[in-house]
Design a protein around this motif. Structure first.
Motif, PDB file in Angstrom:
ATOM      1  N   GLN A 136       0.844  -1.201   0.000  1.00 39.27           N
ATOM      2  CA  GLN A 136       0.000   0.000   0.000  1.00 39.27           C
ATOM      3  C   GLN A 136       0.880   1.253   0.000  1.00 39.27           C
ATOM      4  O   GLN A 136       0.632   2.208  -0.734  1.00 39.27           O
ATOM      5  CB  GLN A 136      -0.890  -0.009   1.241  1.00 39.27           C
ATOM      6  N   LYS A 140       1.627   4.328  -2.709  1.00 43.91           N
ATOM      7  CA  LYS A 140       1.665   5.764  -2.402  1.00 43.91           C
ATOM      8  C   LYS A 140       2.927   6.397  -3.002  1.00 43.91           C
ATOM      9  O   LYS A 140       2.874   7.483  -3.583  1.00 43.91           O
ATOM     10  CB  LYS A 140       1.623   5.969  -0.885  1.00 43.91           C
ATOM     11  N   VAL A 459      -5.081   6.436  -9.012  1.00 37.94           N
ATOM     12  CA  VAL A 459      -6.012   6.089  -7.938  1.00 37.94           C
ATOM     13  C   VAL A 459      -5.824   7.120  -6.825  1.00 37.94           C
ATOM     14  O   VAL A 459      -4.689   7.385  -6.422  1.00 37.94           O
ATOM     15  CB  VAL A 459      -5.718   4.678  -7.404  1.00 37.94           C
ATOM     16  N   PRO A 460      -6.902   7.749  -6.337  1.00 36.48           N
ATOM     17  CA  PRO A 460      -6.734   8.724  -5.251  1.00 36.48           C
ATOM     18  C   PRO A 460      -6.083   8.064  -4.039  1.00 36.48           C
ATOM     19  O   PRO A 460      -6.404   6.919  -3.715  1.00 36.48           O
ATOM     20  CB  PRO A 460      -8.176   9.147  -4.927  1.00 36.48           C
ATOM     21  N   SER A 462      -6.559   8.331  -1.082  1.00 32.17           N
ATOM     22  CA  SER A 462      -7.504   7.885  -0.055  1.00 32.17           C
ATOM     23  C   SER A 462      -8.113   6.526  -0.404  1.00 32.17           C
ATOM     24  O   SER A 462      -8.683   5.863   0.463  1.00 32.17           O
ATOM     25  CB  SER A 462      -8.613   8.926   0.102  1.00 32.17           C
ATOM     26  N   ASP A 463      -8.003   6.120  -1.673  1.00 26.51           N
ATOM     27  CA  ASP A 463      -8.556   4.826  -2.082  1.00 26.51           C
ATOM     28  C   ASP A 463      -7.551   3.685  -1.921  1.00 26.51           C
ATOM     29  O   ASP A 463      -7.875   2.521  -2.187  1.00 26.51           O
ATOM     30  CB  ASP A 463      -9.016   4.873  -3.540  1.00 26.51           C
ATOM     31  N   LEU A 464      -6.327   4.012  -1.556  1.00 25.25           N
ATOM     32  CA  LEU A 464      -5.320   2.957  -1.380  1.00 25.25           C
ATOM     33  C   LEU A 464      -5.649   2.149  -0.130  1.00 25.25           C
ATOM     34  O   LEU A 464      -6.256   2.687   0.793  1.00 25.25           O
ATOM     35  CB  LEU A 464      -3.925   3.574  -1.254  1.00 25.25           C
ATOM     36  N   VAL A 466      -4.758  -0.496  -3.355  1.00 22.33           N
ATOM     37  CA  VAL A 466      -5.346  -1.317  -4.401  1.00 22.33           C
ATOM     38  C   VAL A 466      -4.910  -2.732  -4.081  1.00 22.33           C
ATOM     39  O   VAL A 466      -3.751  -3.093  -4.247  1.00 22.33           O
ATOM     40  CB  VAL A 466      -4.844  -0.906  -5.796  1.00 22.33           C
ATOM     41  N   VAL A 490     -13.809  -0.857 -12.751  1.00 27.01           N
ATOM     42  CA  VAL A 490     -14.009   0.146 -11.695  1.00 27.01           C
ATOM     43  C   VAL A 490     -14.588   1.418 -12.310  1.00 27.01           C
ATOM     44  O   VAL A 490     -14.665   1.550 -13.534  1.00 27.01           O
ATOM     45  CB  VAL A 490     -12.676   0.504 -10.999  1.00 27.01           C
ATOM     46  N   PRO A 493     -12.333   7.667 -11.222  1.00 22.34           N
ATOM     47  CA  PRO A 493     -12.364   8.526 -10.031  1.00 22.34           C
ATOM     48  C   PRO A 493     -12.792   9.955 -10.361  1.00 22.34           C
ATOM     49  O   PRO A 493     -13.237  10.686  -9.482  1.00 22.34           O
ATOM     50  CB  PRO A 493     -10.911   8.512  -9.533  1.00 22.34           C
ATOM     51  N   ARG A 501      -9.209  -0.824 -14.527  1.00 17.20           N
ATOM     52  CA  ARG A 501      -8.068  -0.757 -13.622  1.00 17.20           C
ATOM     53  C   ARG A 501      -6.824  -1.288 -14.333  1.00 17.20           C
ATOM     54  O   ARG A 501      -6.915  -2.231 -15.117  1.00 17.20           O
ATOM     55  CB  ARG A 501      -8.359  -1.630 -12.399  1.00 17.20           C
TER      56      ARG A 501
END
Length: 872
Positions: A136, A140, A459-460, A462-464, A466, A490, A493, A501
């Motif tokens: 994760q 980031k 991917v934002p 905050s969505d991590l 994946v 998906v 966003p 994805r």
RNA sequence: GCGGGCGUGAUGGAAUGGUAGACAUACGGGACUUAAAAUCCCGGGGCUGUAUAGCCGUGUGGGUUCAAGUCCCACCGCCCGCACCA
């Protein structure tokens, strides 16, 4: 003396491992005020079981970690798992196991194995790169790199491994084959994710000079890999031709000074112009097809003859108006270096010369070697690449190469073709951007989404994370993520419309490029807590195999820079000190059918030429083969588990550190491990004897000279062993410990009959020190001895013995006496004796007087306290 | 081809330009033992039959130096890395 019970590692080792764990001896606090030291061994891939290479690697790191700890440092010594990668998927295909289950089961096994070795790891910091918690944060980092412009996505020709059905980095292609599968690599065009390591080419190159605690070998390898070359990009005009609309060709050269010697221009078969021309030229099309069959890196091509096809086009000679150079497509010109086109100057480039000879092109020398007659100088089979004076080159004549380069650069920069300068000075690097896309399941998902309207959408954060889906199938080729029924579907966003994805995962080298930073605060919400990471990093001493000299170490250096740029770290270089350890090698054995045989199944007899081997079970003869790196395929492996259960971890560790210098290969032998085991017992025995002697009633005084000699031995050993460990000269530290033990044994024997109080004190001091000195190498034995000696606490917390500096100084010294450089005698002299005194003593020696035979010496060289050389 | 490293007893290997072979392994001899294992002691580069004596000796040949395993040059051999990068 009563009989001494043998030391039993099977009982003692688990006992101390438990004690260290319970007392959290090796758990490190980030806010500990002591000076920090970060020692790290390359973390293992959880392939299934620990092998001897691991044992050696971690034994070395542990010696350093324990030693530094004893010297009062707050030592970070973590362990984790490089846990993503293909073998897990291959196992899934072969046995039906799930990569996740397979990987974590292997980790459990290997962790248990490592724990039996008594390594001083802070296990509270352990993680695996396949933990969601870890990848994760890697996602980031990817997003931050993307935002910082460190990531690109581009169509590119990639190395495609047809067996693993995945893309490989250049570094993962060895002799044209996949580094894991061994399959012949093909070239394919794919859209790929890249990390822009080439932005840092110059920085990565220059900073190598500052890595003074790295082996020169590794620095040289990285330098070559980055492959800087300074030269010029030149624009050549094509003769007008109905065959193409192209008007110019760009070439790259490091030798613009030889431009007057040019006799042809050549394009790579992958050059766009070559493809264009091939449409109407079957011979050319055939060469290009042939070239693609082999790719650029196959072994066959390396030895292949230079081949080319004349395109029939002409190129205007850039410095000889009216002259034309033929344009070839040639198999030896690489598209992915420079511009994919060159000018050939056969006299001063071997490849060009080979090509020119084959196709009957001119060979015009333009560099005259020093002190050579231009009338006589000729190029035969060897191009001349050395220094010299430019000639046959009009306005460059008489200049040396460097001056000519500057002059021609001025000349080309000033001229223009259309509105472009004809030449620009340019630096090229061999280093390519790092393609990290892998069409595999068991890796870190690349956190982006493809939307028809908005293109590539990160991917934002905050969505991590994946997360990898658990329900995947491996029953067909290709990427299981791509085949998953729902995972990739998906919403965008940005617009919320259906989107796709990204199904590529990251190269596992990404995982290992920053784990050392994660260890500094492994549970942080962000990838690192910079304030903490900066306290620990760079790693003070990194230890691992030289096979990672380029890939892993270069990527990690890039990552540190990228993390610095994105605010995750405060430095550019991740590893201050690097040590590359040698391999563990073993003899190979084959039965009469030619099959490999495990060492454990072989009985050896005899020595030298009469050595022979047989199968233990049947007595059938076995051939003894070459000594090679331990490998499963040749079965010349010894299982660490068996060694630990038979001899104990300390013995295995001790043997791994003895004899061979750590950077060299070490040969595993039965005799070697037996010897280590015997020594373990000797130490135990010595400690027991010293305890018995201390308990005996004192009998007078031990000779002061003996006591002093013993104390000197001890303090000297403490002194040099510390230096040797610090310098990673473990084999020398081991030898010193042997010497100390031998000395103390002798002293013990002498005391048995007459244990003077002063002698017993000296013995006690020596044995205490010995027990502390062996602690980094044989920590369990050391603890048992420490406890037997009645010392408080554990050796692990005891520090390092103090050195009495006064005992390092001698009052007298044995000086060798040479005559004409040959040793003829020895003299015991007071330290710092006056030269006159030394000379007098020397000349009065019988041997010297005899050799002088009444004559006066020509000269007497006196090196104080070392040597005297009488020249006659 | 280019780059890097290495070459020392039977073996792994020690040796800031200053007594080559520390330390270990293997081996030989001896002690202990009914015997073996374990343990302990002794020996050990080669040659000169003996060695308190001498000669030779760190891949080969040269050189620098009072002195070279170590520094320089050339060569031989082995290992590793890169490899058509213009």
């Amino acid at each position: 003396m009563k009989t001494i019970e043998r030391y039993n590692p099977r009982v003692e080792e688990p006992r101390w491992q438990k004690a260290w764990e319970e007392q959290k001896s090796f758990v490190v606090a980030n806010d500990d005020p002591r000076e920090r030291y970060y020692v790290l061994e390359m973390f293992p891939y959880p392939s299934g079981r620990i092998h001897m290479g691991h044992v050696r690697n971690y034994a070395m790191g542990d010696v350093l970690a324990r030693y530094k700890r004893a010297r009062g440092f707050n030592v970070l010594h973590p362990m984790g798992w490089d846990a993503f990668g293909l073998p897990a998927e291959n196992a899934a295909k072969q046995t039906g196991s799930h990569p996740k289950m397979w990987t974590y089961a292997n980790i459990d096994t290997m962790r248990k194995q490592l724990k039996t070795m008594g390594l001083s790891f802070d296990w509270t910091r352990e993680f695996a790169t396949c933990d969601v918690d870890y990848y994760q944060r890697q996602q980031k980092l990817f997003l931050d790199f993307l935002a910082a412009g460190l990531v690109t996505r581009k169509q590119s020709k990639v190395n495609w491994d047809p067996e693993d059905e995945t893309v490989l980095a250049n570094e993962q292609v060895i002799d044209g084959r996949g580094w894991r599968s061994g399959a012949l690599v093909e070239q394919r065009e794919l859209v790929q994710w890249f990390l822009k390591i080439s932005d840092y080419s110059e920085d990565l190159l220059e900073a190598l000079d500052g890595l003074t605690d790295w082996p020169d070998k590794v620095r040289t390898m990285q330098r070559n890999w980055i492959g800087k070359s300074e030269g010029m990009r030149l624009l050549f005009e094509l003769e007008q031709s109905p065959m193409t609309k192209a008007a110019t060709i760009e070439v790259f050269t490091t030798r613009p000074d030889t431009i007057f010697g040019a006799s042809f221009v050549a394009l790579s078969p992958d050059h766009p112009l070559a493809s264009e021309l091939a449409a109407n030229d079957p011979a050319l099309a055939a060469l290009i097809a042939e070239f693609h069959r082999h790719g650029t890196a196959t072994e066959a091509l390396e030895k292949a003859e230079k081949m080319g096809v004349d395109t029939g086009l002409g190129v205007k000679h850039p410095v000889k108006p009216g002259e034309t150079l033929p344009l070839y497509v040639a198999n030896f010109v690489l598209m992915d270096y420079g511009t994919g086109a060159i000018f050939g100057c056969p006299a001063h480039d071997q490849r060009d010369l080979d090509f020119a000879r084959k196709y009957g092109l001119d060979v015009t020398p333009v560099v005259l070697p020093p002190e050579t007659d231009p009338e006589i100088f000729e190029i035969a089979d060897d191009a001349y690449v050395g220094a010299g004076t430019i000639y046959h080159s009009e306005f460059l004549d008489g200049l040396q190469i460097d001056a000519a380069k500057r002059e021609i650069a001025r000349y080309f920069s000033a001229r223009h073709i259309g509105n472009r300068p004809q030449g620009i000075v340019e630096t090229n690097y061999r280093l390519r951007d790092w393609g990290i896309s892998r069409q595999r399941y068991w890796g870190c998902p690349i956190p982006v989404i493809h939307c028809e309207t908005h293109g590539v959408v990160p991917v934002p954060a905050s969505d991590l994370p994946v997360k990898l889906p658990d329900d995947v199938a491996f029953d067909r080729p290709g990427n299981p993520l791509d085949h998953h029924p729902t995972w990739k579907h998906v919403a965008c966003p940005i617009c919320g419309e259906p989107a796709r994805r990204e199904t590529d995962t990251m190269d596992t080298f990404v995982d290992s490029s920053w784990y050392f930073a994660r260890f500094t605060e492994p549970h942080a919400a962000e990838p690192t807590i910079p304030a903490i990471a900066n306290l620990w990093l760079p790693v003070d001493q990194y230890i691992g195999g030289v096979e990672h000299a380029i890939l892993h170490l270069l990527y990690s250096r890039f990552f540190a820079r990228a993390m610095h740029k994105t605010g995750h770290l405060g430095m550019d270089e991740p590893f201050k000190g690097l040590f590359t350890q040698g391999m563990v090698v073993h003899e190979t054995y084959r039965d009469q059918a030619g099959g490999w045989v495990l060492p454990a199944d072989v009985t050896l007899e005899g020595m030298g030429d009469t050595r022979h081997a047989s199968l233990t079970l049947t007595g059938a003869p076995v051939d003894i083969g070459a000594i090679e790196k331990m490998s499963k395929s040749k079965k010349n492996v010894v299982d660490p588990d068996e060694i630990v259960s038979t001899y104990g971890a300390d013995t295995a560790r001790w043997f791994m550190l003895s004899d061979s210098p750590p950077e060299r290969d070490v040969q595993w032998t039965e005799a070697g491990i037996e010897g280590a085991s015997r020594f373990q017992q000797r130490i135990w025995k010595l400690v027991q004897e010293s305890i018995e002697i201390a308990a005996m009633p004192a009998a007078g005084m031990t000779a002061a000279a003996d006591v002093e000699a013993t104390r000197k031995l001890v303090h000297r050993a403490v002194n040099t062993i510390g230096d040797d460990i610090e310098g990673l000269r473990f084999n020398r530290a081991v030898a010193q410990i042997y010497e100390l033990t031998n000395g103390l044994s002798k002293f013990t024997a002498a005391l048995e009959s007459a244990p003077g109080a002063n002698g017993v004190d000296a013995l006690r001091e020596g044995v205490d020190a010995l027990v502390q000195l062996i602690a980094p190498m044989m920590p369990h034995l050391s603890e048992t001895c420490w406890a037997a000696l009645g010392k408080p606490g554990m050796v692990a917390d005891a520090g390092w013995p103090l050195v009495d500096q006064a005992l390092l100084v001698d009052s007298s010294v044995v000086v060798a006496i040479q005559v004409n450089g040959k040793r003829r005698a020895e003299l015991t002299l007071p330290v710092g004796a006056a030269k006159e005194l030394v000379e007098q003593e020397v000349l009065s020696l019988d041997v010297i007087a005899r050799m002088l035979d009444g004559a006066a010496p020509k000269k007497i060289i006196i090196v104080p306290d070392r040597i005297v050389n009488v020249v006659i």
